[in-house]
Write a protein that holds these residues in place. Sequence first.
Motif, PDB file in Angstrom:
ATOM      1  N   ALA A  10     -10.647  47.319 -24.059  1.00 30.45           N
ATOM      2  CA  ALA A  10     -10.758  46.847 -25.438  1.00 30.45           C
ATOM      3  C   ALA A  10      -9.846  47.647 -26.358  1.00 30.45           C
ATOM      4  O   ALA A  10      -9.165  47.077 -27.224  1.00 30.45           O
ATOM      5  CB  ALA A  10     -12.213  46.922 -25.899  1.00 30.45           C
ATOM      6  N   TRP A  13      -6.340  46.443 -25.827  1.00 35.53           N
ATOM      7  CA  TRP A  13      -6.121  45.135 -26.459  1.00 35.53           C
ATOM      8  C   TRP A  13      -5.820  45.308 -27.939  1.00 35.53           C
ATOM      9  O   TRP A  13      -4.895  44.698 -28.468  1.00 35.53           O
ATOM     10  CB  TRP A  13      -7.326  44.225 -26.282  1.00 35.53           C
ATOM     11  N   VAL A  96      -6.715  37.507 -25.815  1.00 33.52           N
ATOM     12  CA  VAL A  96      -8.115  37.800 -25.517  1.00 33.52           C
ATOM     13  C   VAL A  96      -8.959  36.587 -25.881  1.00 33.52           C
ATOM     14  O   VAL A  96      -8.864  36.073 -27.003  1.00 33.52           O
ATOM     15  CB  VAL A  96      -8.588  39.059 -26.282  1.00 33.52           C
ATOM     16  N   ALA A 135     -12.700  38.528 -22.545  1.00 36.58           N
ATOM     17  CA  ALA A 135     -13.611  39.447 -23.234  1.00 36.58           C
ATOM     18  C   ALA A 135     -15.042  39.298 -22.721  1.00 36.58           C
ATOM     19  O   ALA A 135     -15.793  40.274 -22.701  1.00 36.58           O
ATOM     20  CB  ALA A 135     -13.556  39.208 -24.741  1.00 36.58           C
ATOM     21  N   TYR A 139     -17.061  42.389 -21.429  1.00 39.00           N
ATOM     22  CA  TYR A 139     -18.296  42.735 -22.138  1.00 39.00           C
ATOM     23  C   TYR A 139     -19.485  42.778 -21.179  1.00 39.00           C
ATOM     24  O   TYR A 139     -20.361  43.646 -21.314  1.00 39.00           O
ATOM     25  CB  TYR A 139     -18.582  41.782 -23.304  1.00 39.00           C
ATOM     26  N   VAL A 187     -15.064  43.176 -29.501  1.00 41.80           N
ATOM     27  CA  VAL A 187     -13.999  43.991 -28.893  1.00 41.80           C
ATOM     28  C   VAL A 187     -13.891  45.350 -29.591  1.00 41.80           C
ATOM     29  O   VAL A 187     -13.767  46.391 -28.941  1.00 41.80           O
ATOM     30  CB  VAL A 187     -12.650  43.229 -28.900  1.00 41.80           C
ATOM     31  N   ARG A 188     -13.971  45.345 -30.916  1.00 41.95           N
ATOM     32  CA  ARG A 188     -13.930  46.617 -31.665  1.00 41.95           C
ATOM     33  C   ARG A 188     -15.114  47.510 -31.280  1.00 41.95           C
ATOM     34  O   ARG A 188     -14.945  48.719 -31.108  1.00 41.95           O
ATOM     35  CB  ARG A 188     -13.930  46.348 -33.161  1.00 41.95           C
ATOM     36  N   MET A 190     -16.738  47.476 -28.432  1.00 44.65           N
ATOM     37  CA  MET A 190     -16.470  47.964 -27.083  1.00 44.65           C
ATOM     38  C   MET A 190     -15.482  49.126 -27.123  1.00 44.65           C
ATOM     39  O   MET A 190     -15.674  50.132 -26.424  1.00 44.65           O
ATOM     40  CB  MET A 190     -15.901  46.831 -26.212  1.00 44.65           C
ATOM     41  N   ALA A 191     -14.431  48.995 -27.937  1.00 56.22           N
ATOM     42  CA  ALA A 191     -13.405  50.037 -28.010  1.00 56.22           C
ATOM     43  C   ALA A 191     -13.996  51.363 -28.513  1.00 56.22           C
ATOM     44  O   ALA A 191     -13.519  52.427 -28.127  1.00 56.22           O
ATOM     45  CB  ALA A 191     -12.258  49.585 -28.911  1.00 56.22           C
TER      46      ALA A 191
END
Length: 194
Positions: A10, A13, A96, A135, A139, A187-188, A190-191
């Motif tokens: 993530a 990405w 993504v 994603a 996830y 995604v944010r 996850m990062a």
Amino acid sequence: MTMKTPAQLAADWLATNCVILDTETTGLDDQAEICEISIIDASGAVLLDTLVKPLRPIPAEVIAIHGITNDMVADAPTWAEIYQDVLALLAGRCVVIYNASYDVRLMLQSTIFAGVDRNDALALFKAIKPTVCCAMLAYAEFYGDWVGNRDNYRWQCLVNAADQQGVVIEGKAHRALADCQTTLGVVRAMALGK
């Protein structure tokens, strides 16, 4: 070689300014077409957000899910009119998608229905396939709900993933732009390794 964690994927990405894509469709089967598509970048900037006029009417049971009516798409561009613009936005970018295999299949189907030769359409989509990242699969591993008898992580729908990560859904779920923005939020999260 060490495999990257979902959090590392993530972060990568986002660092490469990926694009996030989502479609809404006329169904799930091999006759379904795209009736809405949105693409945003990693900052959330909208690169494309349009309804798409399908060749066949949108069934009532599908309208009940995403709320896109046949009247709404009556004057929208057709997939034949926009698919090259879509591919140009995706070219050379990390793409993504939450449930990537579905959206890529529907883009390919819609392109073939638009009259593009099947082999030409396959070649077009083969060119973007290496840059497409799912994603939903990342996830599922990030969330970690292991299903032993399937030997895999349980997939989480986007609404559940957003809820699990405290991501607020802007707009209506099951609309392409809102789902792109929600995917970006997941995604944010996850990062950050939440």
